[in-house]
Design a protein around this motif. Sequence first.
Motif, PDB file in Angstrom:
ATOM      1  N   GLY A  22      16.807   7.366  -2.411  1.00 50.58           N
ATOM      2  CA  GLY A  22      15.856   7.098  -1.345  1.00 50.58           C
ATOM      3  C   GLY A  22      15.658   8.323  -0.476  1.00 50.58           C
ATOM      4  N   LEU A  23      14.441   8.478   0.010  1.00 53.72           N
ATOM      5  CA  LEU A  23      14.108   9.588   0.888  1.00 53.72           C
ATOM      6  C   LEU A  23      13.223   9.050   2.001  1.00 53.72           C
ATOM      7  CD1 LEU A  23      13.967  12.714   1.431  1.00 53.72           C
ATOM      8  CD2 LEU A  23      11.862  12.672   0.087  1.00 53.72           C
ATOM      9  N   LEU A  24      13.545   9.393   3.235  1.00 49.83           N
ATOM     10  CA  LEU A  24      12.759   8.970   4.396  1.00 49.83           C
ATOM     11  C   LEU A  24      12.564  10.168   5.298  1.00 49.83           C
ATOM     12  CD1 LEU A  24      11.503   6.845   6.334  1.00 49.83           C
ATOM     13  CD2 LEU A  24      13.804   6.546   7.266  1.00 49.83           C
ATOM     14  N   THR A  25      11.328  10.381   5.681  1.00 49.77           N
ATOM     15  CA  THR A  25      11.025  11.379   6.683  1.00 49.77           C
ATOM     16  C   THR A  25      10.180  10.706   7.753  1.00 49.77           C
ATOM     17  OG1 THR A  25      10.045  13.541   7.132  1.00 49.77           O
ATOM     18  CG2 THR A  25       9.032  12.241   5.382  1.00 49.77           C
ATOM     19  N   ASN A  35      11.517   5.347  -2.638  1.00 50.88           N
ATOM     20  CA  ASN A  35      12.760   4.808  -3.187  1.00 50.88           C
ATOM     21  C   ASN A  35      12.588   4.665  -4.693  1.00 50.88           C
ATOM     22  OD1 ASN A  35      14.347   4.182  -0.719  1.00 50.88           O
ATOM     23  ND2 ASN A  35      12.534   2.964  -0.284  1.00 50.88           N
ATOM     24  N   ALA A  36      13.609   5.016  -5.433  1.00 49.35           N
ATOM     25  CA  ALA A  36      13.577   4.880  -6.883  1.00 49.35           C
ATOM     26  C   ALA A  36      14.929   4.361  -7.340  1.00 49.35           C
ATOM     27  CB  ALA A  36      13.275   6.216  -7.544  1.00 49.35           C
ATOM     28  N   GLY A  37      14.924   3.651  -8.428  1.00 48.29           N
ATOM     29  CA  GLY A  37      16.178   3.123  -8.943  1.00 48.29           C
ATOM     30  C   GLY A  37      16.054   2.680 -10.381  1.00 48.29           C
ATOM     31  N   SER A  38      17.187   2.426 -10.991  1.00 49.03           N
ATOM     32  CA  SER A  38      17.246   1.917 -12.357  1.00 49.03           C
ATOM     33  C   SER A  38      18.683   1.478 -12.615  1.00 49.03           C
ATOM     34  CB  SER A  38      16.821   2.991 -13.358  1.00 49.03           C
ATOM     35  OG  SER A  38      17.758   4.038 -13.357  1.00 49.03           O
ATOM     36  N   SER A  57       9.141   2.766  -5.319  1.00 50.04           N
ATOM     37  CA  SER A  57       8.258   2.282  -4.252  1.00 50.04           C
ATOM     38  C   SER A  57       8.075   3.395  -3.237  1.00 50.04           C
ATOM     39  CB  SER A  57       8.840   1.034  -3.574  1.00 50.04           C
ATOM     40  OG  SER A  57      10.058   1.344  -2.934  1.00 50.04           O
ATOM     41  N   THR A  58       6.945   3.352  -2.560  1.00 52.79           N
ATOM     42  CA  THR A  58       6.647   4.340  -1.540  1.00 52.79           C
ATOM     43  C   THR A  58       5.898   3.665  -0.397  1.00 52.79           C
ATOM     44  OG1 THR A  58       5.681   6.514  -1.129  1.00 52.79           O
ATOM     45  CG2 THR A  58       4.488   5.069  -2.637  1.00 52.79           C
ATOM     46  N   ALA A  59       6.071   4.194   0.788  1.00 54.87           N
ATOM     47  CA  ALA A  59       5.387   3.634   1.964  1.00 54.87           C
ATOM     48  C   ALA A  59       5.062   4.771   2.933  1.00 54.87           C
ATOM     49  CB  ALA A  59       6.273   2.603   2.658  1.00 54.87           C
ATOM     50  N   TYR A  60       3.898   4.659   3.559  1.00 52.26           N
ATOM     51  CA  TYR A  60       3.463   5.628   4.555  1.00 52.26           C
ATOM     52  C   TYR A  60       2.937   4.861   5.755  1.00 52.26           C
ATOM     53  CZ  TYR A  60       0.705   9.222   6.889  1.00 52.26           C
ATOM     54  OH  TYR A  60       0.183  10.074   7.821  1.00 52.26           O
ATOM     55  N   THR A  61       3.347   5.266   6.945  1.00 49.62           N
ATOM     56  CA  THR A  61       2.881   4.650   8.192  1.00 49.62           C
ATOM     57  C   THR A  61       2.431   5.763   9.124  1.00 49.62           C
ATOM     58  OG1 THR A  61       4.469   2.855   7.968  1.00 49.62           O
ATOM     59  CG2 THR A  61       3.549   3.198  10.144  1.00 49.62           C
ATOM     60  N   ARG A  62       1.284   5.547   9.743  1.00 47.40           N
ATOM     61  CA  ARG A  62       0.757   6.502  10.720  1.00 47.40           C
ATOM     62  C   ARG A  62       0.288   5.704  11.922  1.00 47.40           C
ATOM     63  NH1 ARG A  62       0.782  11.907  11.855  1.00 47.40           N
ATOM     64  NH2 ARG A  62      -1.051  12.422  13.041  1.00 47.40           N
ATOM     65  N   SER A  63       0.731   6.087  13.093  1.00 47.54           N
ATOM     66  CA  SER A  63       0.317   5.357  14.290  1.00 47.54           C
ATOM     67  C   SER A  63      -0.178   6.333  15.346  1.00 47.54           C
ATOM     68  CB  SER A  63       1.474   4.519  14.837  1.00 47.54           C
ATOM     69  OG  SER A  63       2.570   5.342  15.129  1.00 47.54           O
ATOM     70  N   SER A  64      -1.089   5.827  16.167  1.00 50.66           N
ATOM     71  CA  SER A  64      -1.597   6.582  17.303  1.00 50.66           C
ATOM     72  C   SER A  64      -1.350   5.733  18.543  1.00 50.66           C
ATOM     73  CB  SER A  64      -3.079   6.885  17.118  1.00 50.66           C
ATOM     74  OG  SER A  64      -3.839   5.696  17.205  1.00 50.66           O
ATOM     75  N   ASN A  70      -0.883   1.423   7.639  1.00 54.69           N
ATOM     76  CA  ASN A  70       0.255   1.206   6.746  1.00 54.69           C
ATOM     77  C   ASN A  70      -0.239   1.222   5.305  1.00 54.69           C
ATOM     78  OD1 ASN A  70       2.344   0.600   8.762  1.00 54.69           O
ATOM     79  ND2 ASN A  70       1.027  -1.142   9.210  1.00 54.69           N
ATOM     80  N   LEU A  71       0.379   2.035   4.475  1.00 51.62           N
ATOM     81  CA  LEU A  71       0.061   2.111   3.050  1.00 51.62           C
ATOM     82  C   LEU A  71       1.367   1.974   2.266  1.00 51.62           C
ATOM     83  CD1 LEU A  71      -2.224   5.277   3.163  1.00 51.62           C
ATOM     84  CD2 LEU A  71      -2.983   2.899   3.128  1.00 51.62           C
ATOM     85  N   SER A  72       1.343   1.236   1.169  1.00 50.60           N
ATOM     86  CA  SER A  72       2.544   1.115   0.345  1.00 50.60           C
ATOM     87  C   SER A  72       2.161   0.823  -1.099  1.00 50.60           C
ATOM     88  CB  SER A  72       3.475   0.021   0.879  1.00 50.60           C
ATOM     89  OG  SER A  72       2.847  -1.231   0.818  1.00 50.60           O
ATOM     90  N   ALA A  73       3.043   1.174  -2.007  1.00 49.74           N
ATOM     91  CA  ALA A  73       2.847   0.915  -3.428  1.00 49.74           C
ATOM     92  C   ALA A  73       4.209   0.749  -4.085  1.00 49.74           C
ATOM     93  CB  ALA A  73       2.078   2.056  -4.086  1.00 49.74           C
ATOM     94  N   ALA A  74       4.238  -0.003  -5.189  1.00 48.68           N
ATOM     95  CA  ALA A  74       5.497  -0.231  -5.902  1.00 48.68           C
ATOM     96  C   ALA A  74       5.230  -0.433  -7.392  1.00 48.68           C
ATOM     97  CB  ALA A  74       6.223  -1.443  -5.339  1.00 48.68           C
ATOM     98  N   PHE A  75       6.195  -0.026  -8.210  1.00 50.81           N
ATOM     99  CA  PHE A  75       6.153  -0.243  -9.651  1.00 50.81           C
ATOM    100  C   PHE A  75       7.550  -0.647 -10.098  1.00 50.81           C
ATOM    101  CE2 PHE A  75       7.253   1.358 -13.858  1.00 50.81           C
ATOM    102  CZ  PHE A  75       6.309   0.708 -14.631  1.00 50.81           C
TER     103      PHE A  75
END
Length: 183
Positions: A22-25, A35-38, A57-64, A70-75
Amino acid sequence: KNLRADRVKSGSLDAVTGLSFGLLTATSASSFAINAGSQARAGTNTDGIEVTTPRVSTAYTRSSADSALNLSAAFSQTDLSRNEAIVADDIGLAGIVTGTATRRALSAQAGLTWGLTSRVSYGLSAAVNKVTYSGGFATGLDGTTLRDSRRLTLGGTSELDLTTAMHLSAGLSYSLFDADGAV
């Protein structure tokens, strides 16, 4: 700690362990996560180590000051012939799926909310989900054959702060569902 031994149908003995990354910035205005796994599996019936059940899976959030995106995707991919029968979807519901097929699930979501600092806020959302089965058959808990499916969902929300202690929310969503072979 995460190692388990599975006895598969052919009588072999497999050792299985979960692998994840997992990686979060994040900043005060945005965040990005991946996040990735197996699973890694070795046994008496395999040559070397197999990597199974990949997921990412990946997620992006941007706020003002007054809005949020909010954007997200998963496989995910599951080999049902490996007795990996409990499958969770992206909204947290789990189902029991058995068979010999490979199950692939793909999803993407987007949401935009504005008016966060005012008494009235609004939001729009869209989601698409796709599940495919290949290389065999898949059945659900009641024995019905599962087929490839797609779902598109569009939604809208509105929220009103009546007082500091009372809040009124209203939401509406519409989904289109399509399954191969459905009548």
